[in-house]
Motif scaffolding. Structure first.
Motif, PDB file in Angstrom:
ATOM      1  N   VAL A 139       0.870  -1.180   0.000  1.00  0.00           N
ATOM      2  CA  VAL A 139       0.000   0.000   0.000  1.00  0.00           C
ATOM      3  C   VAL A 139       0.903   1.226   0.000  1.00  0.00           C
ATOM      4  CG1 VAL A 139      -1.792   1.263   1.251  1.00  0.00           C
ATOM      5  CG2 VAL A 139      -1.785  -1.236   1.284  1.00  0.00           C
ATOM      6  N   HIS A 194       0.439   4.743   2.800  1.00  0.00           N
ATOM      7  CA  HIS A 194      -0.298   4.129   3.927  1.00  0.00           C
ATOM      8  C   HIS A 194      -0.258   5.000   5.182  1.00  0.00           C
ATOM      9  CE1 HIS A 194       3.753   3.204   5.051  1.00  0.00           C
ATOM     10  NE2 HIS A 194       3.387   2.557   6.140  1.00  0.00           N
ATOM     11  N   GLY A 207      -4.996   5.465   4.596  1.00  0.00           N
ATOM     12  CA  GLY A 207      -4.069   4.356   4.843  1.00  0.00           C
ATOM     13  C   GLY A 207      -4.525   3.384   5.926  1.00  0.00           C
ATOM     14  N   VAL A 259      -5.441  -0.470   5.178  1.00  0.00           N
ATOM     15  CA  VAL A 259      -4.581  -1.550   5.696  1.00  0.00           C
ATOM     16  C   VAL A 259      -5.427  -2.508   6.540  1.00  0.00           C
ATOM     17  CG1 VAL A 259      -2.671  -2.056   7.289  1.00  0.00           C
ATOM     18  CG2 VAL A 259      -2.431  -0.215   5.595  1.00  0.00           C
ATOM     19  N   GLY A 281       3.814  -1.235   3.654  1.00  0.00           N
ATOM     20  CA  GLY A 281       3.501   0.131   3.255  1.00  0.00           C
ATOM     21  C   GLY A 281       4.717   0.842   2.686  1.00  0.00           C
ATOM     22  N   ASP A 316       5.788   4.997   1.912  1.00  0.00           N
ATOM     23  CA  ASP A 316       5.319   6.379   2.061  1.00  0.00           C
ATOM     24  C   ASP A 316       6.549   7.266   2.261  1.00  0.00           C
ATOM     25  OD1 ASP A 316       2.261   7.537   3.254  1.00  0.00           O
ATOM     26  OD2 ASP A 316       4.027   8.842   3.240  1.00  0.00           O
ATOM     27  N   THR A 325       7.445  -1.092   6.701  1.00  0.00           N
ATOM     28  CA  THR A 325       7.313   0.185   5.991  1.00  0.00           C
ATOM     29  C   THR A 325       8.585   0.536   5.227  1.00  0.00           C
ATOM     30  OG1 THR A 325       5.718   1.026   7.585  1.00  0.00           O
ATOM     31  CG2 THR A 325       6.966   2.672   6.375  1.00  0.00           C
TER      32      THR A 325
END
Ligand SMILES: NC(=O)c1ccc[n+]([C@@H]2O[C@H](COP(=O)([O-])OP(=O)(O)OC[C@H]3O[C@@H](n4cnc5c(N)ncnc54)[C@H](O)[C@@H]3O)[C@@H](O)[C@H]2O)c1
Length: 351
Positions: A9, A12, A17, A21, A33, A35, A52
């Motif tokens: 994603v 996120h 987000g 999720v 994720g 970002d 992440t």
């Protein structure tokens, strides 16, 4: 892809987000994720724990996407005011980088790519109602970039790469990464914090609304929809019954919070962005989907959530203000790549 999948994603750490999720986790998927962290410090509550990657989508390579089955692409400059801050960067991030990301995903063997587009592509409409067959007439750089990305993505679809653009209605409702630059969330925040429901326009414009939890479920269902039905498609996400004028939205907030004063400034101009959207294709292609949270229920929940988290201000919840502050502080470079990790989450609640 009905089996559990590894889903990346992007974006996120934004408003959509955490609910997206959570919906993907509920559907049994493994989620990571990606970002850049433009609003990393804007959280009222902890994020769902997911691995992440802190990266700008402009810098993603196929190597970052190996082993990923599906990408849910939320990252971007996500509303009209942000789009006006830097129209060129809006095109670069929301359109060019989206196509670059999708091309990298296809090269890496990703099987499905869901793009978070927006009903704002309809812009100003002469028609009473619009649907996916209505030619988009975007009136802002944000909406133009979404329309350009949709067109480019449709050209990348192929037998091994299923692409779907979800043209989302305006979201509302509580998320741990709350935004109050969305009409319902803003009007409810004004009523709860200041006993005031203040419109910024004359309220005559039409907006389709969708609750953030329904939107999140639509993404989860779109991951499972048969590729032969959805590949290359554009899909409005919302409900026919949830098209409202801004004035009606304000009155509905006033009914829920009668102690708040409703004010519509006499000199407020008309918002040219006005569209009433139909969602027939959504029901055809995702037959299990129906919106579960209507405006009244969503407002009641927002009030309860604002009180639960002890919301005392909307600092950090208005994207343009927050980004301008980080730019001025040198935390974000002029090309909108964060220079430094954002300070630890400073929640507006009790801040
Ligand atoms: N919220 C809505 O009402 C709505 C409606 C229609 C469509 N959308 C679209 O859905 C998506 C998510 O919306 P949201 O409300 O969660 O937005 P948001 O602004 O709250 O979150 C966007 C996230 O993307 C990240 N991001 C921005 N530019 C990036 C870049 N170059 N590289 C990596 N990350 C980057 C930001 O750090 C942020 O965490 C957006 O694409 C938006 O345009 C939202």
């Amino acid at each position: 892809m009905s089996a559990p999948a590894r889903v990346l994603v992007t974006g996120h750490l934004g408003y959509l987000g955490p609910p997206v999720v959570a919906a993907l986790h509920r559907a049994g998927h493994e989620v990571a994720g990606l970002d850049s962290g433009l609003f990393e410090d804007c959280a009222l509550e902890p994020d769902p724990p997911v691995p992440t990657i802190r990266r700008d989508i402009r810098d993603v390579t196929p190597a970052d996407l190996r082993g990923v089955h599906a990408v849910v692409h939320l990252a971007g400059l996500s509303n009209d005011p942000l789009g006006l801050l830097a129209p060129d960067l809006t095109h670069e991030i929301n359109a060019a980088a989206t196509l670059r990301l999708a091309t990298a995903a296809r090269e890496a063997g990703v099987r499905r790519f869901l793009f978070s587009s927006s009903c704002s592509v309809y812009g100003t409409t002469a028609e009473a109602w619009v649907d996916e067959a209505t030619p988009p007439r975007p009136v802002t750089p944000y909406a133009a970039a979404k329309a350009a990305a949709e067109r480019g993505l449709a050209g990348l679809a192929g037998p091994a790469f299923c692409v779907l653009s979800l043209r989302n209605a305006t979201a509302f409702g509580y998320s741990p990464r709350l935004r109050t630059d969305l009409v319902v969330n803003d009007l409810v925040a004004g009523a709860v914090l200041r006993n005031e429901i203040r419109l910024l326009s004359d309220g005559s414009a039409w907006r389709p609304l969708v609750h953030v939890s329904d939107l999140a479920r639509a993404f989860a269902l779109a991951l499972d929809a048969p590729a032969e039905h959805v590949n290359g498609a554009v899909l409005n996400v919302g409900a026919d019954a949830q098209n409202y004028t801004v004035r009606t939205i304000a009155r509905t907030v006033a009914e829920a919070l009668p102690e708040a004063r409703l004010s519509i400034p006499g000199d407020a101009g008309r918002d040219v962005r006005s569209y009433r959207v139909r969602f027939d294709r959504l029901h055809r292609l995702l037959p299990e989907f129906a919106c579960r949270v209507d405006l009244r229920a969503g407002i009641a929940d927002l009030v309860a959530q604002y009180r639960r988290v002890g919301l005392r201000s909307t600092d950090g919840c208005v994207r343009l203000e927050h980004l301008k502050r980080r730019l001025a502080a040198g935390e974000v470079a002029a090309d909108l790549r964060p220079r430094l990790p954002a300070p630890a989450a400073a929640a507006a609640a009790g801040a």
